[in-house]
Design a protein around this motif. Structure first.
Motif, mmCIF file in Angstrom:
data_model
loop_
_atom_site.group_PDB
_atom_site.id
_atom_site.type_symbol
_atom_site.label_atom_id
_atom_site.label_comp_id
_atom_site.label_asym_id
_atom_site.label_seq_id
_atom_site.Cartn_x
_atom_site.Cartn_y
_atom_site.Cartn_z
ATOM 1 N N MET A 66 0.822 -1.218 0.000
ATOM 2 C CA MET A 66 0.000 0.000 0.000
ATOM 3 C C MET A 66 0.850 1.259 0.000
ATOM 4 N N ASN A 67 2.011 1.199 0.656
ATOM 5 C CA ASN A 67 2.932 2.339 0.599
ATOM 6 C C ASN A 67 3.354 2.608 -0.841
ATOM 7 N N SER A 68 3.600 1.533 -1.574
ATOM 8 C CA SER A 68 3.992 1.700 -2.981
ATOM 9 C C SER A 68 2.867 2.341 -3.789
ATOM 10 N N ILE A 69 1.648 1.868 -3.565
ATOM 11 C CA ILE A 69 0.502 2.412 -4.305
ATOM 12 C C ILE A 69 0.283 3.889 -3.963
ATOM 13 N N THR A 70 0.254 4.179 -2.670
ATOM 14 C CA THR A 70 -0.168 5.521 -2.255
ATOM 15 C C THR A 70 0.983 6.529 -2.191
ATOM 16 N N HIS A 71 2.168 6.087 -1.757
ATOM 17 C CA HIS A 71 3.288 7.034 -1.656
ATOM 18 C C HIS A 71 4.185 6.964 -2.892
ATOM 19 N N GLY A 72 4.544 5.736 -3.289
ATOM 20 C CA GLY A 72 5.419 5.583 -4.454
ATOM 21 C C GLY A 72 4.775 6.130 -5.721
ATOM 22 N N TYR A 73 3.564 5.687 -5.968
ATOM 23 C CA TYR A 73 2.875 6.075 -7.218
ATOM 24 C C TYR A 73 1.761 7.091 -7.011
ATOM 25 N N ILE B 164 11.377 6.496 -1.375
ATOM 26 C CA ILE B 164 11.162 6.878 0.023
ATOM 27 C C ILE B 164 12.331 7.756 0.482
ATOM 28 N N SER B 165 12.116 8.528 1.518
ATOM 29 C CA SER B 165 13.177 9.395 2.035
ATOM 30 C C SER B 165 14.417 8.575 2.406
ATOM 31 N N LYS B 166 15.583 9.056 2.000
ATOM 32 C CA LYS B 166 16.849 8.358 2.290
ATOM 33 C C LYS B 166 17.055 8.181 3.785
ATOM 34 N N ASP C 66 18.302 3.402 6.878
ATOM 35 C CA ASP C 66 19.105 2.631 7.829
ATOM 36 C C ASP C 66 18.304 2.175 9.040
ATOM 37 N N GLY C 67 17.098 1.827 8.809
ATOM 38 C CA GLY C 67 16.273 1.362 9.919
ATOM 39 C C GLY C 67 15.874 2.495 10.847
ATOM 40 N N ASN C 68 16.099 3.732 10.373
ATOM 41 C CA ASN C 68 15.804 4.906 11.192
ATOM 42 C C ASN C 68 14.317 5.272 11.070
ATOM 43 N N ILE C 69 13.498 4.336 11.472
ATOM 44 C CA ILE C 69 12.050 4.520 11.312
ATOM 45 C C ILE C 69 11.439 4.668 12.693
ATOM 46 N N GLU C 70 10.945 5.825 12.991
ATOM 47 C CA GLU C 70 10.432 6.090 14.333
ATOM 48 C C GLU C 70 8.968 6.517 14.273
ATOM 49 N N LEU C 71 8.326 6.446 15.419
ATOM 50 C CA LEU C 71 6.945 6.922 15.521
ATOM 51 C C LEU C 71 6.932 8.440 15.544
ATOM 52 N N LEU D 46 13.738 6.692 -8.876
ATOM 53 C CA LEU D 46 13.529 5.388 -9.526
ATOM 54 C C LEU D 46 12.876 4.372 -8.597
ATOM 55 N N GLY D 47 12.365 4.843 -7.495
ATOM 56 C CA GLY D 47 11.550 3.960 -6.669
ATOM 57 C C GLY D 47 12.169 3.510 -5.367
ATOM 58 N N THR D 48 11.527 2.523 -4.779
ATOM 59 C CA THR D 48 11.908 2.016 -3.450
ATOM 60 C C THR D 48 11.885 0.498 -3.468
ATOM 61 N N GLU D 49 12.839 -0.086 -2.747
ATOM 62 C CA GLU D 49 12.849 -1.540 -2.587
ATOM 63 C C GLU D 49 12.840 -1.855 -1.099
#
Lengths: 175, 113
Positions: free
Chosen positions: A84-91, A120-122, A126-131, A161-164
């Motif tokens: 869903m992130n790909s659908i809504t944020h990526g595209y 996605i934001s660089k 590095d797993g720097n995903i916070e609430l 060029l996208g996100t993996e």
């Protein structure tokens, strides 16, 4: 358990191209490195119909390696959120292609989801995903939930060029 | 996914069943918000029959929580399945929204307020 529609024409252990459904499944023994362990590839449209197909195939492929029912729900939720992130944020809901690979090695079932939209934001690489500090904010929890449910998460931004995203789940069928 | 409500001791108990996923979360949010009515509403979401909830479903519950607060009321939850309870814990929403294990306990505690 999940109400997603049944998909016709999927043969997990063989090769199946279901053009009518726009779904391509290829069992693989031809690659290199970890590609050797690719058990299934899907090329999907970035839309809700494809999400339903993805959930169905993920259920079939995950049932053995993942093991418990509780873990299966978490595994499916992670795939659901990233697609869903790909659908809504990526595209941005404008459509595009999403490639999905299922990789099975001795320790993990890995689901690799690649889109070719806006990366996605660089800073999240590095797993720097916070609430968000504001716990009541209505958006922005999906990736954080995935990070906390899976056993390992890798996020690669390819800029324009996208996100993996690779989601790792420890195998529950190998002791 | 189904959302139904009834009233007990001045508490509106909203029963949610089925799955909340990306296909139906808009409907879920709309259905839920329809139940947040009146002044100082006391809303208890009974989630025993809810088998799947994703991040958008969480957002819908938060929206309902905020609406209840805005009306000077409150929204609480009870009987969450373990994997859904885990989502509230991961996202720390269990620190914001009161969650009960049982329905009777929830009604008793909520009535006191």
């Amino acid at each position: 358990m999940f109400g997603y529609k049944h998909i016709r024409g999927i043969h997990i252990d063989g090769v199946c191209i279901d053009e009518q459904e726009g779904l391509k499944l290829v069992s693989n023994n031809e690659g290199k490195d970890e590609e050797v362990n690719v058990i299934c590839r899907l090329t999907l449209e970035a839309d809700m119909r494809s999400l339903a197909k993805l959930m169905e195939s993920s259920m079939k492929l995950g049932m053995g390696p993942i093991g418990s029912k509780g873990r299966m729900i978490e595994y499916l939720l992670c795939i659901d959120e990233i697609f869903m992130n790909s659908i809504t944020h990526g595209y941005r809901n404008q459509g595009g292609k999403i490639d999905v690979k299922y990789i099975l090695n001795d320790n993990y079932l890995i689901i690799r989801i690649r889109d070719y939209g806006k990366g996605i934001s660089k800073s999240l690489e590095d797993g720097n995903i916070e609430l968000n500090e504001n716990l009541l904010t209505e958006r922005g929890r999906g990736l954080f939930i995935v990070k906390n449910l899976c056993d390992k998460l890798s996020v690669k931004s390819h800029g324009d060029l996208g996100t993996e995203v690779s989601i790792y789940f420890k195998r529950g069928d190998s002791t | 996914m189904n959302v139904q409500s009834f009233t007990n001791n001045n508490i509106k108990i909203v029963r949610i069943s089925g799955e909340v996923n990306f296909e139906n979360y808009n409907k879920f949010r709309d259905d839920l918000l329809k139940h947040i009515t009146g002044e100082r509403p006391k809303i208890l979401l009974d989630m025993e029959e809810l088998s799947y909830l994703n991040s958008m479903g969480l957002s819908a519950i938060l929206k309902a929580y905020s609406k209840a607060k805005k009306e000077k009321g409150e929204l609480r939850l009870c009987r969450l399945q373990s994997h859904i309870k885990k989502l509230f814990s991961i996202t720390k929403l269990n620190e914001v929204i009161i969650i009960y294990d049982g329905l009777e306990e929830a009604i008793k505690e909520f009535t006191k307020k």
